[in-house]
Design a protein around this motif. Sequence first.
Motif, PDB file in Angstrom:
ATOM      1  N   ARG A  27       6.895  77.555  34.190  1.00 46.81           N
ATOM      2  CA  ARG A  27       6.027  77.803  35.185  1.00 46.81           C
ATOM      3  C   ARG A  27       4.678  78.294  34.600  1.00 46.81           C
ATOM      4  O   ARG A  27       4.662  79.155  33.382  1.00 46.81           O
ATOM      5  N   LEU A  28       3.643  77.641  35.026  1.00 47.89           N
ATOM      6  CA  LEU A  28       2.315  77.957  34.636  1.00 47.89           C
ATOM      7  C   LEU A  28       1.639  78.842  35.693  1.00 47.89           C
ATOM      8  O   LEU A  28       1.766  78.608  36.829  1.00 47.89           O
ATOM      9  N   VAL A  29       0.903  79.855  35.244  1.00 51.28           N
ATOM     10  CA  VAL A  29       0.162  80.830  36.105  1.00 51.28           C
ATOM     11  C   VAL A  29      -1.475  80.813  35.791  1.00 51.28           C
ATOM     12  O   VAL A  29      -1.629  80.805  34.546  1.00 51.28           O
ATOM     13  N   ALA A  35      -4.916  78.983  31.745  1.00 54.56           N
ATOM     14  CA  ALA A  35      -3.392  78.814  32.370  1.00 54.56           C
ATOM     15  C   ALA A  35      -2.464  79.404  31.346  1.00 54.56           C
ATOM     16  O   ALA A  35      -2.727  79.051  30.148  1.00 54.56           O
ATOM     17  N   VAL A  36      -1.735  80.334  31.681  1.00 52.49           N
ATOM     18  CA  VAL A  36      -0.749  80.815  30.856  1.00 52.49           C
ATOM     19  C   VAL A  36       0.667  80.594  31.315  1.00 52.49           C
ATOM     20  O   VAL A  36       0.923  80.085  32.408  1.00 52.49           O
ATOM     21  N   VAL A  37       1.601  80.377  30.132  1.00 53.02           N
ATOM     22  CA  VAL A  37       3.096  80.023  30.546  1.00 53.02           C
ATOM     23  C   VAL A  37       3.727  81.353  31.096  1.00 53.02           C
ATOM     24  O   VAL A  37       3.588  82.574  30.265  1.00 53.02           O
ATOM     25  N   ASP A  38       4.432  81.091  32.013  1.00 55.17           N
ATOM     26  CA  ASP A  38       5.329  82.264  32.595  1.00 55.17           C
ATOM     27  C   ASP A  38       6.512  81.969  32.273  1.00 55.17           C
ATOM     28  O   ASP A  38       7.224  81.310  33.361  1.00 55.17           O
ATOM     29  N   PRO A  39       7.172  82.074  31.103  1.00 54.11           N
ATOM     30  CA  PRO A  39       8.693  81.714  30.864  1.00 54.11           C
ATOM     31  C   PRO A  39       9.794  82.556  31.863  1.00 54.11           C
ATOM     32  O   PRO A  39      10.799  81.688  32.102  1.00 54.11           O
ATOM     33  N   ASP A  40       9.415  83.775  32.082  1.00 52.16           N
ATOM     34  CA  ASP A  40      10.650  84.170  33.200  1.00 52.16           C
ATOM     35  C   ASP A  40      10.238  83.949  34.662  1.00 52.16           C
ATOM     36  O   ASP A  40      11.135  84.248  35.335  1.00 52.16           O
ATOM     37  N   GLY A  41       8.979  83.482  34.770  1.00 55.09           N
ATOM     38  CA  GLY A  41       8.974  83.104  36.098  1.00 55.09           C
ATOM     39  C   GLY A  41       8.724  84.113  37.226  1.00 55.09           C
ATOM     40  O   GLY A  41       9.037  84.221  38.519  1.00 55.09           O
ATOM     41  N   THR A  42       8.073  85.202  36.751  1.00 49.05           N
ATOM     42  CA  THR A  42       7.875  86.655  37.499  1.00 49.05           C
ATOM     43  C   THR A  42       6.514  87.058  37.548  1.00 49.05           C
ATOM     44  O   THR A  42       6.263  87.955  38.184  1.00 49.05           O
ATOM     45  N   ARG A  46      -0.403  81.820  42.304  1.00 45.26           N
ATOM     46  CA  ARG A  46       0.035  80.646  42.605  1.00 45.26           C
ATOM     47  C   ARG A  46       0.641  80.165  41.093  1.00 45.26           C
ATOM     48  O   ARG A  46      -0.082  80.092  40.093  1.00 45.26           O
ATOM     49  N   GLY A  47       1.778  79.390  41.206  1.00 46.32           N
ATOM     50  CA  GLY A  47       2.323  78.608  39.888  1.00 46.32           C
ATOM     51  C   GLY A  47       2.343  77.212  39.992  1.00 46.32           C
ATOM     52  O   GLY A  47       2.352  76.637  41.130  1.00 46.32           O
ATOM     53  N   ALA A  48       2.392  76.536  38.845  1.00 47.36           N
ATOM     54  CA  ALA A  48       2.689  75.104  38.760  1.00 47.36           C
ATOM     55  C   ALA A  48       3.686  74.885  37.659  1.00 47.36           C
ATOM     56  O   ALA A  48       3.837  75.830  36.745  1.00 47.36           O
ATOM     57  N   TRP A  49       4.487  73.990  37.792  1.00 47.92           N
ATOM     58  CA  TRP A  49       5.599  73.584  36.866  1.00 47.92           C
ATOM     59  C   TRP A  49       5.379  72.360  35.983  1.00 47.92           C
ATOM     60  O   TRP A  49       4.800  71.369  36.489  1.00 47.92           O
ATOM     61  N   LEU A  50       5.965  72.446  34.753  1.00 47.65           N
ATOM     62  CA  LEU A  50       5.689  71.373  33.805  1.00 47.65           C
ATOM     63  C   LEU A  50       6.855  71.561  32.702  1.00 47.65           C
ATOM     64  O   LEU A  50       7.344  72.282  32.512  1.00 47.65           O
ATOM     65  N   HIS A  51       7.270  70.207  32.495  1.00 49.89           N
ATOM     66  CA  HIS A  51       8.197  70.263  31.412  1.00 49.89           C
ATOM     67  C   HIS A  51       7.836  70.932  30.127  1.00 49.89           C
ATOM     68  O   HIS A  51       6.561  70.865  29.972  1.00 49.89           O
ATOM     69  N   ARG A  52       8.686  71.248  29.384  1.00 51.75           N
ATOM     70  CA  ARG A  52       8.595  71.742  28.171  1.00 51.75           C
ATOM     71  C   ARG A  52       7.954  70.807  26.869  1.00 51.75           C
ATOM     72  O   ARG A  52       8.425  71.121  25.881  1.00 51.75           O
ATOM     73  N   ARG A  53       7.441  69.933  27.418  1.00 50.74           N
ATOM     74  CA  ARG A  53       6.933  68.897  26.346  1.00 50.74           C
ATOM     75  C   ARG A  53       5.387  68.657  26.313  1.00 50.74           C
ATOM     76  O   ARG A  53       4.620  68.854  27.197  1.00 50.74           O
TER      77      ARG A  53
END
Length: 108
Positions: A27-29, A35-42, A46-53
């Motif tokens: 998840r990105l926030v 934009a920062v990575v939100d690995p815990d999803g907490t 608003r979030g956006a989702w992205l593959h880890r590639r």
Amino acid sequence: MDDVVTHTPQRTCIGCRKREPRSALVRLVAREHSAVVDPDGTLPGRGAWLHRRRDCLDLALRSRACSRHLRTAITDTSELESWFDHGSTGANSEEATKKAGRKPMGAR
């Protein structure tokens, strides 16, 4: 007894537009024009989702999908790019298999 069918949350990668289980994406926030990575999803917001590639990140940046999906102008992507460049693929990590914000049973 009847087989119980469980629901697996599905999300769409903003880079390649493929639908995957939530555990396969990160998840990105938006935080102050970056934009920062939100690995815990907490993290809130608003979030956006992205593959880890890295290729999905490149597609999202090229098409300005981060700004569009987070509904804010993203001008600084250095922290986001460094997270993807330092091998945070999550392919074999515990993070990729657990539900966002929860620890696996038996973990302390």
